[in-house]
Design a protein around this motif. Structure first.
Motif, short mmCIF file in Angstrom:
data_model
loop_
_atom_site.label_atom_id
_atom_site.label_comp_id
_atom_site.label_asym_id
_atom_site.label_seq_id
_atom_site.Cartn_x
_atom_site.Cartn_y
_atom_site.Cartn_z
N HIS A 62 0.81 -1.10 0.05
CA HIS A 62 0.02 -0.01 0.00
C HIS A 62 0.87 1.34 -0.07
CE1 HIS A 62 -3.59 2.58 0.75
NE2 HIS A 62 -2.61 3.03 1.96
N PHE A 63 1.74 1.17 1.00
CA PHE A 63 2.84 2.34 0.83
C PHE A 63 3.68 2.66 -0.51
CE2 PHE A 63 7.34 3.59 0.74
CZ PHE A 63 7.46 4.74 0.90
N HIS A 64 3.75 1.42 -1.12
CA HIS A 64 4.60 1.74 -2.64
C HIS A 64 3.49 2.11 -3.58
CE1 HIS A 64 8.39 0.39 -1.60
NE2 HIS A 64 8.05 -0.86 -1.16
N ALA A 65 2.27 1.89 -3.51
CA ALA A 65 1.37 2.10 -4.34
C ALA A 65 0.65 3.56 -4.08
CB ALA A 65 0.30 1.14 -4.53
N SER A 66 0.62 3.77 -2.97
CA SER A 66 0.02 5.30 -2.65
C SER A 66 0.70 6.33 -2.37
CB SER A 66 -0.97 5.01 -1.47
OG SER A 66 -0.30 4.65 -0.22
N GLU A 67 2.16 6.12 -1.70
CA GLU A 67 3.26 6.98 -1.35
C GLU A 67 2.58 7.47 -0.01
OE1 GLU A 67 4.52 9.35 -4.26
OE2 GLU A 67 5.24 7.91 -5.52
N HIS A 68 1.61 7.03 0.67
CA HIS A 68 1.21 7.28 2.16
C HIS A 68 2.51 6.70 2.91
CE1 HIS A 68 -3.37 7.27 0.80
NE2 HIS A 68 -2.65 8.24 0.38
N PRO A 69 3.08 7.76 3.75
CA PRO A 69 4.44 7.34 4.59
C PRO A 69 4.12 6.72 5.65
CG PRO A 69 3.89 9.86 4.64
CD PRO A 69 2.87 9.24 3.48
N VAL A 70 3.17 7.00 6.64
CA VAL A 70 3.13 6.63 7.74
C VAL A 70 1.96 5.68 8.11
CG1 VAL A 70 2.88 7.43 10.31
CG2 VAL A 70 4.00 8.76 8.67
N MET A 71 2.17 4.62 8.94
CA MET A 71 1.19 3.64 9.28
C MET A 71 1.67 3.53 10.67
SD MET A 71 2.49 0.42 10.33
CE MET A 71 4.00 -0.36 10.27
N ARG A 72 0.39 3.04 11.38
CA ARG A 72 0.28 2.51 12.95
C ARG A 72 -0.21 1.12 13.05
NH1 ARG A 72 -3.84 1.96 16.15
NH2 ARG A 72 -5.22 3.27 15.04
N SER A 73 0.33 0.47 14.14
CA SER A 73 0.02 -1.01 14.35
C SER A 73 -1.61 -0.85 14.56
CB SER A 73 0.55 -1.41 15.73
OG SER A 73 -0.18 -2.71 15.95
N PHE A 74 -2.17 -1.81 14.15
CA PHE A 74 -3.66 -1.85 14.20
C PHE A 74 -4.18 -3.22 15.24
CE2 PHE A 74 -8.27 -2.42 12.50
CZ PHE A 74 -8.73 -1.11 12.71
N GLU A 75 -2.97 -3.55 15.84
CA GLU A 75 -3.19 -4.29 16.85
C GLU A 75 -3.77 -4.10 18.16
OE1 GLU A 75 -2.79 -7.97 16.37
OE2 GLU A 75 -2.54 -7.30 14.39
N PRO A 76 -4.64 -4.67 18.99
CA PRO A 76 -5.24 -4.19 20.27
C PRO A 76 -3.94 -3.90 21.27
CG PRO A 76 -6.41 -6.22 19.51
CD PRO A 76 -5.11 -5.86 18.67
N GLY A 77 -3.95 -2.76 21.83
CA GLY A 77 -2.86 -2.38 22.80
C GLY A 77 -1.51 -1.68 22.26
N GLU A 78 -1.52 -1.82 20.98
CA GLU A 78 -0.28 -1.22 20.38
C GLU A 78 -0.64 0.30 19.56
OE1 GLU A 78 1.90 -5.27 19.42
OE2 GLU A 78 1.43 -4.09 17.70
N ASP A 79 0.12 1.13 19.83
CA ASP A 79 0.08 2.34 19.18
C ASP A 79 1.16 3.00 18.50
OD1 ASP A 79 1.80 3.14 21.41
OD2 ASP A 79 0.26 4.77 22.16
N TRP A 80 2.08 2.18 18.27
CA TRP A 80 3.15 2.82 17.59
C TRP A 80 3.19 2.95 16.12
CZ3 TRP A 80 5.02 -0.42 13.64
CH2 TRP A 80 4.66 -1.87 13.86
#
Length: 90
Positions: A62-80
């Motif tokens: 998705h990053f390579h296709a969209s060039e959207h640079p920042v993602m976050r963990s979508f796991e419960p209890g994680e916010d990095w």
């Protein structure tokens, strides 16, 4: 208290995004697959995708296709967050 380092790409993000598919990796589910290790959410558009430990690595794709640079963990209890452009946790 831990201070989180940031990058210039964080300031360009919308204030919040809604997940496009809270049930799992949107790309895997569209292909009829349910085999992912962990989920990530794009902080530019809300696309939920599987991590690089998953067979299809849709978050990085998705990053390579969209060039959207920042993602976050979508796991419960994680916010990095991860910036693909700066290759670091932000």
């Amino acid at each position: 208290m831990m201070t989180r380092m940031t990058c210039p790409h964080v300031s360009d993000l919308p204030e919040s995004v809604a997940p496009d598919n809270p049930a799992g990796c949107a790309d895997c589910l569209a292909a009829g697959e349910h085999n992912w290790a962990h989920l990530r959410i794009c902080l530019s558009c809300g696309h939920v995708a599987c991590c690089d430990s998953s067979p299809r690595r849709h978050a990085t794709a998705h990053f390579h296709a969209s060039e959207h640079p920042v993602m976050r963990s979508f796991e419960p209890g994680e916010d990095w967050r991860w910036c693909y452009l700066d290759s670091r946790i932000v």
